[in-house]
Write a protein that holds these residues in place. Structure first.
Motif, mmCIF file in Angstrom:
data_model
loop_
_atom_site.group_PDB
_atom_site.id
_atom_site.type_symbol
_atom_site.label_atom_id
_atom_site.label_comp_id
_atom_site.label_asym_id
_atom_site.label_seq_id
_atom_site.Cartn_x
_atom_site.Cartn_y
_atom_site.Cartn_z
ATOM 1 N N ASP A 12 36.573 32.593 43.521
ATOM 2 C CA ASP A 12 36.069 33.631 43.608
ATOM 3 C C ASP A 12 35.831 34.638 41.804
ATOM 4 O OD1 ASP A 12 35.995 35.988 44.577
ATOM 5 O OD2 ASP A 12 37.660 36.725 43.816
ATOM 6 N N ASP B 241 36.290 38.375 40.230
ATOM 7 C CA ASP B 241 36.902 38.859 40.610
ATOM 8 C C ASP B 241 37.877 38.715 41.446
ATOM 9 O OD1 ASP B 241 34.633 40.776 39.491
ATOM 10 O OD2 ASP B 241 34.171 40.714 40.923
ATOM 11 N N GLY B 242 39.642 39.283 40.412
ATOM 12 C CA GLY B 242 40.943 39.257 40.623
ATOM 13 C C GLY B 242 41.261 37.445 40.936
ATOM 14 N N GLU C 252 41.174 32.006 46.371
ATOM 15 C CA GLU C 252 40.936 33.367 46.365
ATOM 16 C C GLU C 252 41.834 34.575 46.505
ATOM 17 O OE1 GLU C 252 39.133 35.544 47.704
ATOM 18 O OE2 GLU C 252 37.264 35.006 48.134
ATOM 19 N N ASP C 253 41.307 35.709 46.001
ATOM 20 C CA ASP C 253 42.401 36.671 46.274
ATOM 21 C C ASP C 253 42.450 37.608 47.459
ATOM 22 O OD1 ASP C 253 40.054 37.762 45.078
ATOM 23 O OD2 ASP C 253 41.636 39.677 44.350
HETATM 24 MG MG MG Z 1 38.461 38.761 44.448
#
Ligand code: MG
Ligand code: BG6
Length: 222
Positions: free
Chosen positions: A10, A12-13, A170-171
């Motif tokens: 992923d 973002d983050g 993943e976040d």
């Molecule tokens: Mg994310």
């Protein structure tokens, strides 16, 4: 012997911390239209598409508006968000990310992006790692939002590896569910309390290595 043949990240983050810029841009919009929006509310937007994020914000503010107005607001927010991310630099890549990806490439593991963001190419280009990935599945070539597995299945197809041999980083809770729905090994990045459905949770990619991934695989006996 390593089971994973592709790692899907992923964006973002996990690779960059753009949640802050999303927050600032949404905050500018909510201030403009008079909705009280906090950093805690912003947590609910992680991994959620742009329009779905706006729906959540309107729900928080108890607003009902026309579709055309929604598109106008989403465009305005994105314009402000793009202003922020256009100024990003390579030092905003999160710790451990480049080291881990280089290790994976050295072991002939494919690396791909699986993100909801339509701004994925711009962010990767700004931080100087667009060329690092073998494939990019993002908001531009995928229709269904996480927790639907489409984005991860697409990334797996693009690198030519079956889902059962892919590991996702993943976040977001919706992203963990998407990875599980895709039948992939899922490593949560962030809080073990929030990401409890992941097979394993790390605090960041600086907490990850090839040897640790092999240990994780052994632990869940794939
Ligand atoms: Mg994310
Ligand atoms: C996700 C973010 O990666 O992308 C969400 O976690 C964001 O917060 C979504 O809403 C869509 O991003 P964009 O850049 O297409 O508006």
């Amino acid at each position: 012997m390593m089971h994973t043949a592709a790692c899907i990240f992923d964006l973002d983050g996990v690779i960059v911390d753009t949640a802050r810029y999303h927050f600032l841009a949404w905050k500018r919009l909510t201030d403009m239209i008079g909705i009280h929006f906090t950093e805690e509310d912003n947590e609910r937007l992680k991994g959620v598409s742009r329009m779905a994020s706006l729906e959540i914000i309107l729900e928080i503010g108890g607003r009902k508006i026309e579709e055309s107005q929604k598109h106008e607001y989403a465009e305005l927010k994105n314009k402000w968000y793009v202003d922020y991310i256009s100024k990003m630099t390579p030092d905003e890549i999160l710790p451990g990310c480049l080291e881990f990806i280089k290790e994976l490439k050295g072991a002939n593991v494919r690396v791909a992006i699986g993100s909801a963001s339509k701004n994925t190419p711009l962010i990767l280009e700004r931080v100087g790692i667009l060329e690092l990935f073998d494939a990019i599945a993002d908001g531009n070539n995928v229709k269904k939002a996480k927790p639907d597995p489409e984005v991860f299945i697409k990334a797996a197809e693009m690198v030519g590896i079956e889902p059962g041999r892919c590991t996702v980083f993943e976040d977001a809770v919706a992203g963990i569910q998407a990875a599980l729905n895709a039948g992939m090994l899922c490593v949560g990045v962030g809080s073990p309390v929030i990401l409890k459905k992941a097979h394993f949770v790390i605090r960041g990619l600086d907490d990850m290595s090839l040897s640790k991934l092999i240990e994780i695989e052994k632990g869940i006996r794939i």
